[in-house]
Design a protein around this motif. Structure first.
Motif, PDB file in Angstrom:
ATOM      1  N   PHE A 109       0.832  -1.199   0.000  1.00  0.00           N
ATOM      2  CA  PHE A 109       0.000   0.000   0.000  1.00  0.00           C
ATOM      3  C   PHE A 109       0.871   1.255   0.000  1.00  0.00           C
ATOM      4  CE2 PHE A 109      -2.350   3.419   1.992  1.00  0.00           C
ATOM      5  CZ  PHE A 109      -3.587   3.347   1.383  1.00  0.00           C
ATOM      6  N   LYS A 110       1.845   1.275   0.890  1.00  0.00           N
ATOM      7  CA  LYS A 110       2.736   2.435   1.000  1.00  0.00           C
ATOM      8  C   LYS A 110       3.537   2.633  -0.290  1.00  0.00           C
ATOM      9  CE  LYS A 110       6.095   4.523   4.119  1.00  0.00           C
ATOM     10  NZ  LYS A 110       6.795   4.391   5.401  1.00  0.00           N
ATOM     11  N   ARG A 111       4.041   1.547  -0.849  1.00  0.00           N
ATOM     12  CA  ARG A 111       4.822   1.624  -2.097  1.00  0.00           C
ATOM     13  C   ARG A 111       3.965   2.188  -3.235  1.00  0.00           C
ATOM     14  NH1 ARG A 111       4.541  -2.307  -5.328  1.00  0.00           N
ATOM     15  NH2 ARG A 111       4.368  -3.898  -3.729  1.00  0.00           N
ATOM     16  N   LEU A 112       2.756   1.678  -3.373  1.00  0.00           N
ATOM     17  CA  LEU A 112       1.862   2.167  -4.429  1.00  0.00           C
ATOM     18  C   LEU A 112       1.498   3.628  -4.218  1.00  0.00           C
ATOM     19  CD1 LEU A 112      -0.519  -0.886  -4.867  1.00  0.00           C
ATOM     20  CD2 LEU A 112       0.995   0.075  -6.603  1.00  0.00           C
ATOM     21  N   TYR A 113       1.202   3.994  -2.972  1.00  0.00           N
ATOM     22  CA  TYR A 113       0.859   5.383  -2.695  1.00  0.00           C
ATOM     23  C   TYR A 113       2.016   6.311  -3.064  1.00  0.00           C
ATOM     24  CZ  TYR A 113      -0.673   9.637  -0.462  1.00  0.00           C
ATOM     25  OH  TYR A 113      -1.044  10.935  -0.246  1.00  0.00           O
ATOM     26  N   MET A 114       3.225   5.941  -2.677  1.00  0.00           N
ATOM     27  CA  MET A 114       4.398   6.767  -2.978  1.00  0.00           C
ATOM     28  C   MET A 114       4.622   6.865  -4.487  1.00  0.00           C
ATOM     29  SD  MET A 114       5.242   7.851  -0.044  1.00  0.00           S
ATOM     30  CE  MET A 114       6.786   8.658  -0.406  1.00  0.00           C
ATOM     31  N   GLN A 115       4.412   5.782  -5.219  1.00  0.00           N
ATOM     32  CA  GLN A 115       4.562   5.814  -6.676  1.00  0.00           C
ATOM     33  C   GLN A 115       3.554   6.770  -7.301  1.00  0.00           C
ATOM     34  OE1 GLN A 115       4.096   1.721  -7.866  1.00  0.00           O
ATOM     35  NE2 GLN A 115       6.252   1.240  -7.538  1.00  0.00           N
ATOM     36  N   LEU A 116       2.320   6.721  -6.822  1.00  0.00           N
ATOM     37  CA  LEU A 116       1.290   7.603  -7.352  1.00  0.00           C
ATOM     38  C   LEU A 116       1.627   9.067  -7.049  1.00  0.00           C
ATOM     39  CD1 LEU A 116      -1.861   5.512  -6.395  1.00  0.00           C
ATOM     40  CD2 LEU A 116      -0.980   5.905  -8.700  1.00  0.00           C
ATOM     41  N   GLU A 117       2.104   9.311  -5.837  1.00  0.00           N
ATOM     42  CA  GLU A 117       2.486  10.669  -5.456  1.00  0.00           C
ATOM     43  C   GLU A 117       3.669  11.162  -6.302  1.00  0.00           C
ATOM     44  OE1 GLU A 117       4.346  11.515  -1.543  1.00  0.00           O
ATOM     45  OE2 GLU A 117       2.488  12.624  -1.181  1.00  0.00           O
ATOM     46  N   GLU A 118       4.634  10.281  -6.547  1.00  0.00           N
ATOM     47  CA  GLU A 118       5.788  10.648  -7.371  1.00  0.00           C
ATOM     48  C   GLU A 118       5.365  10.961  -8.812  1.00  0.00           C
ATOM     49  OE1 GLU A 118       8.631   7.481  -6.976  1.00  0.00           O
ATOM     50  OE2 GLU A 118       8.952   7.909  -4.850  1.00  0.00           O
ATOM     51  N   ASN A 119       4.269  10.360  -9.247  1.00  0.00           N
ATOM     52  CA  ASN A 119       3.747  10.615 -10.591  1.00  0.00           C
ATOM     53  C   ASN A 119       2.892  11.881 -10.640  1.00  0.00           C
ATOM     54  OD1 ASN A 119       4.960   8.434 -11.844  1.00  0.00           O
ATOM     55  ND2 ASN A 119       3.300   7.048 -11.324  1.00  0.00           N
ATOM     56  N   GLY A 120       2.861  12.620  -9.533  1.00  0.00           N
ATOM     57  CA  GLY A 120       2.187  13.912  -9.527  1.00  0.00           C
ATOM     58  C   GLY A 120       0.752  13.917  -9.027  1.00  0.00           C
ATOM     59  N   LEU A 121       0.254  12.782  -8.543  1.00  0.00           N
ATOM     60  CA  LEU A 121      -1.113  12.753  -8.039  1.00  0.00           C
ATOM     61  C   LEU A 121      -1.164  13.345  -6.635  1.00  0.00           C
ATOM     62  CD1 LEU A 121      -1.234  10.662 -10.382  1.00  0.00           C
ATOM     63  CD2 LEU A 121      -2.958   9.483  -9.045  1.00  0.00           C
ATOM     64  N   ASN A 122      -2.216  14.109  -6.358  1.00  0.00           N
ATOM     65  CA  ASN A 122      -2.404  14.608  -5.002  1.00  0.00           C
ATOM     66  C   ASN A 122      -3.045  13.491  -4.166  1.00  0.00           C
ATOM     67  OD1 ASN A 122      -5.170  14.592  -5.548  1.00  0.00           O
ATOM     68  ND2 ASN A 122      -5.281  16.789  -5.888  1.00  0.00           N
ATOM     69  N   ARG A 123      -3.258  13.772  -2.893  1.00  0.00           N
ATOM     70  CA  ARG A 123      -3.793  12.733  -2.006  1.00  0.00           C
ATOM     71  C   ARG A 123      -5.137  12.198  -2.498  1.00  0.00           C
ATOM     72  NH1 ARG A 123      -4.125  11.605   4.148  1.00  0.00           N
ATOM     73  NH2 ARG A 123      -6.135  10.597   4.272  1.00  0.00           N
ATOM     74  N   THR A 124      -6.021  13.077  -2.894  1.00  0.00           N
ATOM     75  CA  THR A 124      -7.350  12.647  -3.326  1.00  0.00           C
ATOM     76  C   THR A 124      -7.273  11.730  -4.541  1.00  0.00           C
ATOM     77  OG1 THR A 124      -8.324  14.692  -2.471  1.00  0.00           O
ATOM     78  CG2 THR A 124      -9.633  13.434  -4.058  1.00  0.00           C
ATOM     79  N   ALA A 125      -6.502  12.134  -5.537  1.00  0.00           N
ATOM     80  CA  ALA A 125      -6.372  11.316  -6.748  1.00  0.00           C
ATOM     81  C   ALA A 125      -5.697   9.983  -6.449  1.00  0.00           C
ATOM     82  CB  ALA A 125      -5.593  12.085  -7.817  1.00  0.00           C
ATOM     83  N   ALA A 126      -4.672  10.015  -5.599  1.00  0.00           N
ATOM     84  CA  ALA A 126      -3.980   8.779  -5.225  1.00  0.00           C
ATOM     85  C   ALA A 126      -4.930   7.840  -4.484  1.00  0.00           C
ATOM     86  CB  ALA A 126      -2.750   9.091  -4.369  1.00  0.00           C
ATOM     87  N   CYS A 127      -5.730   8.390  -3.590  1.00  0.00           N
ATOM     88  CA  CYS A 127      -6.692   7.568  -2.853  1.00  0.00           C
ATOM     89  C   CYS A 127      -7.743   6.966  -3.778  1.00  0.00           C
ATOM     90  CB  CYS A 127      -7.344   8.383  -1.741  1.00  0.00           C
ATOM     91  SG  CYS A 127      -6.264   8.699  -0.332  1.00  0.00           S
ATOM     92  N   LEU A 128      -8.192   7.742  -4.748  1.00  0.00           N
ATOM     93  CA  LEU A 128      -9.150   7.207  -5.719  1.00  0.00           C
ATOM     94  C   LEU A 128      -8.554   6.036  -6.499  1.00  0.00           C
ATOM     95  CD1 LEU A 128     -10.688  10.537  -7.045  1.00  0.00           C
ATOM     96  CD2 LEU A 128     -11.936   8.698  -5.880  1.00  0.00           C
ATOM     97  N   GLN A 129      -7.302   6.190  -6.912  1.00  0.00           N
ATOM     98  CA  GLN A 129      -6.619   5.110  -7.632  1.00  0.00           C
ATOM     99  C   GLN A 129      -6.474   3.872  -6.747  1.00  0.00           C
ATOM    100  OE1 GLN A 129      -5.355   4.738 -10.814  1.00  0.00           O
ATOM    101  NE2 GLN A 129      -6.486   6.588 -11.309  1.00  0.00           N
ATOM    102  N   LEU A 130      -6.063   4.079  -5.495  1.00  0.00           N
ATOM    103  CA  LEU A 130      -5.875   2.947  -4.577  1.00  0.00           C
ATOM    104  C   LEU A 130      -7.198   2.261  -4.257  1.00  0.00           C
ATOM    105  CD1 LEU A 130      -3.207   4.532  -2.249  1.00  0.00           C
ATOM    106  CD2 LEU A 130      -2.862   2.598  -3.801  1.00  0.00           C
TER     107      LEU A 130
END
Length: 56
Positions: free
Chosen positions: A8-29
């Protein structure tokens, strides 16, 4: 467990590194793990203690 901490943490960090904000990253997860958005938001808070970025 539906959202194992390490993956979970790895995926969240990857999404954040790709420029997603918290809301977008949470939607993806939520889509990836097939869980409700509020469950993902709580998990982010658990994994990162105080949470990361902006609140939903």
């Amino acid at each position: 467990m539906l959202m194992p901490k390490d993956s979970f943490k790895r995926l969240y960090m990857q999404l954040e590194e790709n420029g997603l904000n918290r809301t977008a990253a949470c939607l993806q997860l939520a889509t990836i793990f097939k869980v409700p958005l509020d469950s993902v938001s709580r998990r982010v808070d658990e994994v990162f203690d105080e949470g990361v970025g902006q609140k939903l």
